[in-house]
Every structure is written in C-alpha cells, then in structure tokens.
Design an enzyme around this catalytic site. Structure first.
Site, short mmCIF file in Angstrom:
data_model
loop_
_atom_site.label_atom_id
_atom_site.label_comp_id
_atom_site.label_asym_id
_atom_site.label_seq_id
_atom_site.Cartn_x
_atom_site.Cartn_y
_atom_site.Cartn_z
N PRO A 40 9.07 18.44 14.12
CA PRO A 40 9.82 17.74 15.17
C PRO A 40 9.03 16.59 15.77
O PRO A 40 7.85 16.73 16.09
CB PRO A 40 10.06 18.83 16.23
CG PRO A 40 9.44 20.07 15.74
CD PRO A 40 8.72 19.80 14.47
N GLU A 41 9.67 15.45 15.89
CA GLU A 41 9.05 14.31 16.57
C GLU A 41 9.75 14.11 17.91
O GLU A 41 10.62 14.89 18.29
CB GLU A 41 9.16 13.06 15.69
CG GLU A 41 8.32 13.18 14.41
CD GLU A 41 7.94 11.83 13.83
OE1 GLU A 41 8.01 10.83 14.55
OE2 GLU A 41 7.56 11.80 12.65
N ARG A 91 -9.08 -4.16 16.71
CA ARG A 91 -9.12 -2.87 16.02
C ARG A 91 -9.13 -3.03 14.50
O ARG A 91 -8.31 -3.72 13.95
CB ARG A 91 -7.90 -2.02 16.40
CG ARG A 91 -8.25 -1.08 17.48
CD ARG A 91 -7.08 -0.23 17.86
NE ARG A 91 -7.31 0.22 19.21
CZ ARG A 91 -7.85 1.40 19.49
NH1 ARG A 91 -8.15 2.25 18.54
NH2 ARG A 91 -8.07 1.72 20.74
#
Ligand SMILES: [Zn+2]
Length: 283
Positions: A2-3, A162
């Site tokens: 599940p997200e 990054r």
C-alpha cells in the site's frame, strides 16, 4: 504494497465506523507484528472514544479521548476489513475469525474492524497525541506531498547538488514523505525525466514541474480509491486495494502510451527496486 493513496482510502473507509464511536473491546491476538505491540495495548484501547482519524505519510493515526494516538501501519500485506451493520450505510455480516486476524476493534456501534496481516510487516503503536511529532517513525519525515510545505522552492532547494538518482531522491522519506515506488515511476514518466538522472543535474524548471505532477498523480489515485469505496460496500468489506491504471509501472516490454512514440517500456533495478520508464520519452 500500500502506498499513500491506498492508505488514504483505507482511512476514508474506516473513519465512518470509528469516528465518534467507542472501542467497546480491542482484541489483540498476538504480542507483535513487525515490532512488539505497546504495553497493555488492548487495555489502553478498550473503552476509548475515537475522536478522529488522520493520515501522516503511510501511517493512519487514530486520536483517542485518552489523549493517546494509535498509529497503524499496513506494512506489505496489512488489510482492514469492516463488517457489521450501520444504519443506512452498509451491511457486511461479521466474517468468521480468520488466520492472521491479529487485531480486531469491536466498536460500540456494532461495527467491527479487523486488521489481517499475513506477512506481519505491519505495525501498531500508541503515543501521546501531543508528542506525536517526536515518535521515532514520524520525527524524520519530510513534508506531505499534498501539503503546503511541499512546494517548488522547497524541492529545488532539497535536490540542489544531490548526486543521487532522482528516483531515489523522491523515495527519500526525509525529502517528501509518503511517496512510494509506483507513484514515483508514474510521476517521472509524466515529467519526462529519466529515473537514473542525477537529482542535482536537473534544471530548476524541470524540478519545479515535478511538484504539480506529484500532486496530480496522488490525487487521481486517491480519487480512484474513493470510487472503489463506493463499490466495496457491495463486495466483501475489504478496503484499500483498487484497480488503477498505470502508464509505466509494471508495464515492462509493453508499448509506451505516448502517441507516436513507438518504444517499449523498460525496467531497470535501482537500489533493489524496479523502475519502469520509456527510454524515448524520459531523458
Ligand atoms: Zn515513450
């Protein structure tokens, strides 16, 4: 797994039977899930009125009249089943107790919410509501992707310099909380950004374009979950797992949906997780 949209759907499904009602009895059938349950969990839940439900990242937070909050994490395979009779709402007869029914909330209003988790990667914990931001699962989380603190300026700033792939950066819960593998794949496809591209090497304009796309992808999935809720009342009472059409996720070797593209979706593995993308549309 599940997200965020699935968790939001589960929350929306259990809220009507929990909010404002008293947990007449909390049935705790084992000492732990992924981690041990908090001390005297059943006693601390039993007799408590539920003031409201919230979601933070992939956690459902149940605020209790005792000034404690119950944190629920569905993990990999956690499922919530709602049964019982509510006037004018729905009627699913209570199912026979099943294997892996680890926690059952028997509500004073006659509803029953069953947490079933075959793989036991789920979790439950209790904390003081006033100190929830200090909880070890919550304190390092970045802003909610659908909240105001998550905006173009914030994301540009956090990705600056990054060296990590954009896919990993968007999965980093300290940067934005609640985004998972499926929806990051979908967002990067819509943005036309290759998942392996270094986050710090993407132009500010393209990074900024990710913010509304993230909101769109999640909101559309939440809306699909909402539609599934209207159906589940006629089905078996299980919440949160709905059919959703993805443009790239789990579509390896299938044709790209972009009109005139003609390429097929590629799957690569990044940090142990599958990434799906179109090598033509995503650069
Ligand atoms: Zn394509």
């Amino acid at each position: 797994m599940p997200e965020l949209p699935e968790v939001e759907t589960v929350k929306a499904g259990i809220a009507p039977v929990m909010e404002g009602s008293v947990i007449a009895r909390a049935e705790v059938n084992r000492p732990d899930l992924r981690w041990p349950f908090p001390e005297r969990m059943a006693e601390r839940l039993t007799g408590q009125r539920v003031l409201g439900l919230r979601r933070r990242s992939k956690y459902i937070l149940v605020d209790l009249a005792s000034a404690e909050t119950l944190l629920i994490h569905l993990g990999m395979s956690g499922r919530m089943l709602v049964s019982g009779q509510m006037i004018g709402e729905f009627h699913h007869p209570h199912p026979a107790p099943a294997k892996h029914d680890h926690v059952v909330f028997h509500m004073e209003n006659g509803a029953r919410i069953t947490f079933n988790d075959a793989r036991r990667f789920g979790a439950m914990d209790l904390m003081e509501t006033a100190r929830q931001e200090d909880h070890w699962l919550i304190r390092d989380l970045g802003p909610e992707p659908l909240g105001n603190a998550f905006n173009e300026t914030y994301l540009i700033d956090r990705l600056k310099g990054r060296n990590t792939p954009i896919k990993s950066a968007l999965l980093d819960q300290r940067i934005v909380s609640g985004l998972g593998n499926i929806y990051v794949c979908e967002v990067l496809f819509r943005a036309g950004i290759h998942p392996a591209r270094k986050a710090g090497r993407i132009s500010a304009a393209r990074v900024a374009s990710l913010v509304p796309l993230i909101r769109d992808v999640l909101s559309e999935a939440i809306a699909a979950g909402g539609s599934s809720l209207r159906d589940y009342r006629q089905s078996d009472g299980e919440l949160g797992y709905f059919q959703h059409v993805f443009q790239v996720y789990d579509r390896a070797d299938k044709p790209c949906v972009t009109h005139g593209c003609g390429k097929t979706i590629t799957r690569i593995v990044q940090s142990g997780r599958s990434s799906f993308f179109c090598p033509q549309c995503q650069r």
